[in-house]
Scaffold this motif. Structure first.
Motif, PDB file in Angstrom:
ATOM      1  N   CYS A  71      -0.343  22.456  12.496  1.00  0.00           N
ATOM      2  CA  CYS A  71      -0.516  21.608  13.318  1.00  0.00           C
ATOM      3  C   CYS A  71      -1.363  20.469  12.862  1.00  0.00           C
ATOM      4  O   CYS A  71      -1.109  19.274  13.227  1.00  0.00           O
ATOM      5  N   LEU A 131     -12.898  19.630  26.076  1.00  0.00           N
ATOM      6  CA  LEU A 131     -11.735  19.178  27.041  1.00  0.00           C
ATOM      7  C   LEU A 131     -11.361  20.290  27.670  1.00  0.00           C
ATOM      8  O   LEU A 131     -10.536  19.967  29.067  1.00  0.00           O
ATOM      9  N   HIS A 132     -11.115  21.280  27.295  1.00  0.00           N
ATOM     10  CA  HIS A 132     -10.688  22.690  28.176  1.00  0.00           C
ATOM     11  C   HIS A 132     -11.780  23.760  28.345  1.00  0.00           C
ATOM     12  O   HIS A 132     -11.527  24.601  27.350  1.00  0.00           O
ATOM     13  N   LYS A 148      -0.521  22.240  20.476  1.00  0.00           N
ATOM     14  CA  LYS A 148      -0.209  21.041  20.325  1.00  0.00           C
ATOM     15  C   LYS A 148      -1.435  20.276  19.848  1.00  0.00           C
ATOM     16  O   LYS A 148      -2.695  20.744  20.114  1.00  0.00           O
ATOM     17  N   TYR A 149      -1.355  19.229  19.042  1.00  0.00           N
ATOM     18  CA  TYR A 149      -2.524  18.424  18.444  1.00  0.00           C
ATOM     19  C   TYR A 149      -3.315  17.886  19.630  1.00  0.00           C
ATOM     20  O   TYR A 149      -4.547  17.934  19.503  1.00  0.00           O
ATOM     21  N   THR A 150      -2.819  17.756  20.709  1.00  0.00           N
ATOM     22  CA  THR A 150      -3.723  17.127  21.919  1.00  0.00           C
ATOM     23  C   THR A 150      -4.589  18.225  22.534  1.00  0.00           C
ATOM     24  O   THR A 150      -5.501  17.952  23.276  1.00  0.00           O
ATOM     25  N   ASP A 151      -4.132  19.479  22.281  1.00  0.00           N
ATOM     26  CA  ASP A 151      -5.052  20.708  22.827  1.00  0.00           C
ATOM     27  C   ASP A 151      -6.263  20.779  22.085  1.00  0.00           C
ATOM     28  O   ASP A 151      -7.145  21.497  22.285  1.00  0.00           O
ATOM     29  N   LEU A 176      -9.906  19.260  19.843  1.00  0.00           N
ATOM     30  CA  LEU A 176     -10.512  18.394  20.301  1.00  0.00           C
ATOM     31  C   LEU A 176     -10.998  18.150  18.743  1.00  0.00           C
ATOM     32  O   LEU A 176     -11.689  18.872  17.937  1.00  0.00           O
ATOM     33  N   SER A 236       0.154  16.513  12.382  1.00  0.00           N
ATOM     34  CA  SER A 236      -0.455  15.311  13.126  1.00  0.00           C
ATOM     35  C   SER A 236      -0.167  14.041  12.820  1.00  0.00           C
ATOM     36  O   SER A 236      -0.311  13.221  13.921  1.00  0.00           O
ATOM     37  N   TYR A 252     -12.469  20.981  13.243  1.00  0.00           N
ATOM     38  CA  TYR A 252     -11.813  21.653  14.115  1.00  0.00           C
ATOM     39  C   TYR A 252     -12.572  22.783  14.465  1.00  0.00           C
ATOM     40  O   TYR A 252     -12.967  23.434  15.596  1.00  0.00           O
ATOM     41  N   ASP A 266       7.503  19.162  19.797  1.00  0.00           N
ATOM     42  CA  ASP A 266       6.346  19.951  19.805  1.00  0.00           C
ATOM     43  C   ASP A 266       7.155  21.609  19.910  1.00  0.00           C
ATOM     44  O   ASP A 266       6.585  22.219  19.399  1.00  0.00           O
TER      45      ASP A 266
END
Length: 190
Positions: free
Chosen positions: A61, A123-124, A143-146, A148, A65, A100, A75
């Motif tokens: 991932c 973020l989560h 997904k890359y947006t998951d 931080l 990106s 990461y 995705d």
């Protein structure tokens, strides 16, 4: 009226009567579901396998990106491809991978018939599911947006005034009306 001809009539066996009855169909369906659940329970991937597969999928991932993704289907297609491929960890940017590892935490949760992997970050904070392990395979949904991958101000210009000065228009808007407090004194018509 036709008469009953016992020579052409064939009596059903008990098994045929059972499989054609509603109760028989329900019992057969329950046996199949229980068998599938038993197979799922014994082929559930181990926690170490989930961790290894998910870190491999996160490597892929991060590597992917840099490409432009037009919609959510990209995705899903890349996650399906990640089931059968492995990442070349030498191509992963070391700085991104260290970021990461510093900012994200991979947690694996056990369930009766499957295991799930969640990424927990700022973020989560409750975690977001990024993988599912069932029937001996790990299905990634990352997904890359998951992830931080950088920290900093979410909104810039903290010293900036939120309420700006009122701009007075150039033209004359007239006089303000004479507004006085109003006190209700009852209905004047009564």
């Amino acid at each position: 009226m036709e008469q009953f001809n016992s020579a052409t009539y064939k009596k059903q066996t008990a098994f045929q009567e059972f499989t054609h009855s509603c109760l028989g169909k329900i019992i057969i369906l329950l046996v199949i579901v229980c068998f599938l659940l038993f197979i799922a329970a014994i082929t559930r991937p181990s926690e170490s396998m989930i961790r290894w597969q998910m870190e491999d999928n996160i490597h892929e991932c991060i590597q992917g990106s840099d490409s432009i993704q037009s919609d959510v289907i990209d995705d899903y297609v890349s996650n399906i491809g990640r089931i059968i491929t492995h990442a070349d960890t030498a191509q992963t940017n070391r700085d991104l991978w260290q970021t990461y590892q510093q900012l994200n935490n991979l947690k694996v949760y056990n369930h009766t018939f499957y295991r799930t992997a969640y990424i927990v970050n700022n973020l989560h904070p409750e975690g977001i599911r990024v993988g599912l392990g069932i029937f001996g395979i790990v299905i990634p949904t990352v997904k890359y947006t998951d992830l931080l991958m950088n920290t900093g101000a979410v909104r810039g210009d903290y010293g900036k005034r939120l309420i700006r000065d009122v701009v007075v228009p150039d033209k004359d808007l007239g006089e303000n009306p004479n507004v006085q407090p109003y006190h209700y004194q009852g209905n004047p018509d009564d």
